[in-house]
Design an enzyme around this catalytic site. Structure first.
Site: not given
Ligand SMILES: Nc1nc2c(ncn2[C@@H]2O[C@H](COP(=O)(O)OP(=O)(O)OP(=O)(O)O)[C@@H](O)[C@H]2O)c(=O)[nH]1
Length: 310
Positions: A189, A185, A172, A215, A180
């Site tokens: 990506d 965004h 992860d 992610e 983001n």
């Molecule tokens: N750019 C982009 N962002 C994505 C995609 N899928 C999910 N996300 C974003 O990934 C982010 C994941 O955030 P969190 O689950 O809070 O995790 P994190 O910020 O990585 O924090 P930790 O995992 O605790 O380190 C969210 O803001 C989603 O909107 C994608 O296909 N593209």
């Protein structure tokens, strides 16, 4: 007379072979495709040899006319009727209907099925493409969740049957939301794509790397114990290249939870253990890999909680 005139002018290919399998009569369309000015009667095998030398007539993939003849001749004239599909070197497809007539005569009528065949081919290609897409994550090009689970289930059974270890690393990206939020965004990506590209580039043939969603990624390592699997993630972490942006290099990191398949594990249960290890890696400060331990298994009802047999 009238029938013969009609057949002669037909777009169908029509030919008549005698009991010695000599071509005795054919219409213009057949003559144009196969006869190359030769005079009749003409043994079938001779006609094919001639066409092969001249680079006309039926496509012969093996490139060996005698091998081709010994393949097809035994099957000729074996049934009162048969229809076969052949393609000719001019790129057309034909449905050839062969009917045995009294006294050993053989009537051959071929219909042009090229448009049908091309449609069929397009359909098959479209289907193959749809199947690939159904298994591919469109952003990163990596195998998607569906494929990871199906392929993973098959891999787990295969490893279990062979008495081999099999490990997964649930990966992860860290603080991905911040990436983001700060850079947009599109940059997020780009990070996902760059990470997937680097991970996939490091795989061996039997490994699988896929995107589960967001992610979150999974590395499936058949034949690998969890300690080695942890090393795989650590090497990937050390080699991770930052993403080049106009403003400079964007460094990013990931946390991983590693679990090794225990007897009776399915993908859900194995990944659930890896997920608890991943959760610990996040709690312990991120940018690290944690191994699953026995306490990570909630039992799943079976009580077969023998963790990794290392
Ligand atoms: N750019 C982009 N962002 C994505 C995609 N899928 C999910 N996300 C974003 O990934 C982010 C994941 O955030 P969190 O689950 O809070 O995790 P994190 O910020 O990585 O924090 P930790 O995992 O605790 O380190 C969210 O803001 C989603 O909107 C994608 O296909 N593209």
């Amino acid at each position: 007379g009238a029938l013969l005139a009609t057949l002669s002018a037909s777009e169908l290919l029509v030919a008549l072979y005698d009991a010695q399998d000599r071509l005795c009569w054919c219409n213009d369309a057949y003559a144009q495709r196969f006869l190359d000015g030769l005079t009749l009667p003409l043994p079938f095998a001779e006609l094919l040899r001639h066409d092969f030398r001249r680079g006309i007539g039926v496509r012969i993939d093996c490139g060996d006319i005698e091998a081709f003849l010994s393949d097809i001749l035994p099957r000729r004239r074996q049934q009162p009727f048969r229809a076969i599909e052949v393609d000719t070197l001019d790129g057309r497809w034909w449905r050839m209907a062969e009917t045995l007539l009294p006294e050993g005569w053989l009537l051959c009528v071929a219909t042009d099925i090229t448009p049908l065949k091309r449609g069929e081919l397009r359909l098959r290609e479209a289907r193959a493409q749809a199947e690939t897409e159904a298994r591919t994550d469109m952003l990163t090009g990596a195998p998607n969740r569906r494929h990871v689970f199906e392929f993973g289930a098959a891999t787990l059974s295969r490893c279990a049957a062979a008495g081999q270890a099999c490990s997964v690393a649930l990966i992860d990206l860290d603080h991905f939301k911040q990436i983001n939020d700060r850079h947009g965004h599109d940059v997020g990506d780009a990070v996902l794509r760059a990470f997937a590209g680097q991970a996939r580039a490091r795989l061996r043939g039997r490994d699988l790397f896929g995107r589960l969603g967001g992610e979150e990624f999974l590395l499936l390592l058949p034949g690998v114990r969890q300690e080695q699997a942890r090393e795989v993630t650590q090497r990937l972490r050390q080699a991770l290249q930052p993403l080049a942006l106009h403003q400079g290099a964007l460094h990013y990191a990931f946390s991983a939870g590693v679990a090794q398949a225990a007897p009776g594990d399915d993908m859900d249960r194995l990944i659930a253990r890896a997920d608890r290890a991943l959760y610990r890696a996040k709690l312990l400060g991120r940018g690290r890999t944690e191994l699953a331990s026995e306490g990570d298994d909630d039992g799943g009802g079976s009580g077969l909680n023998t963790a990794a047999s290392s």
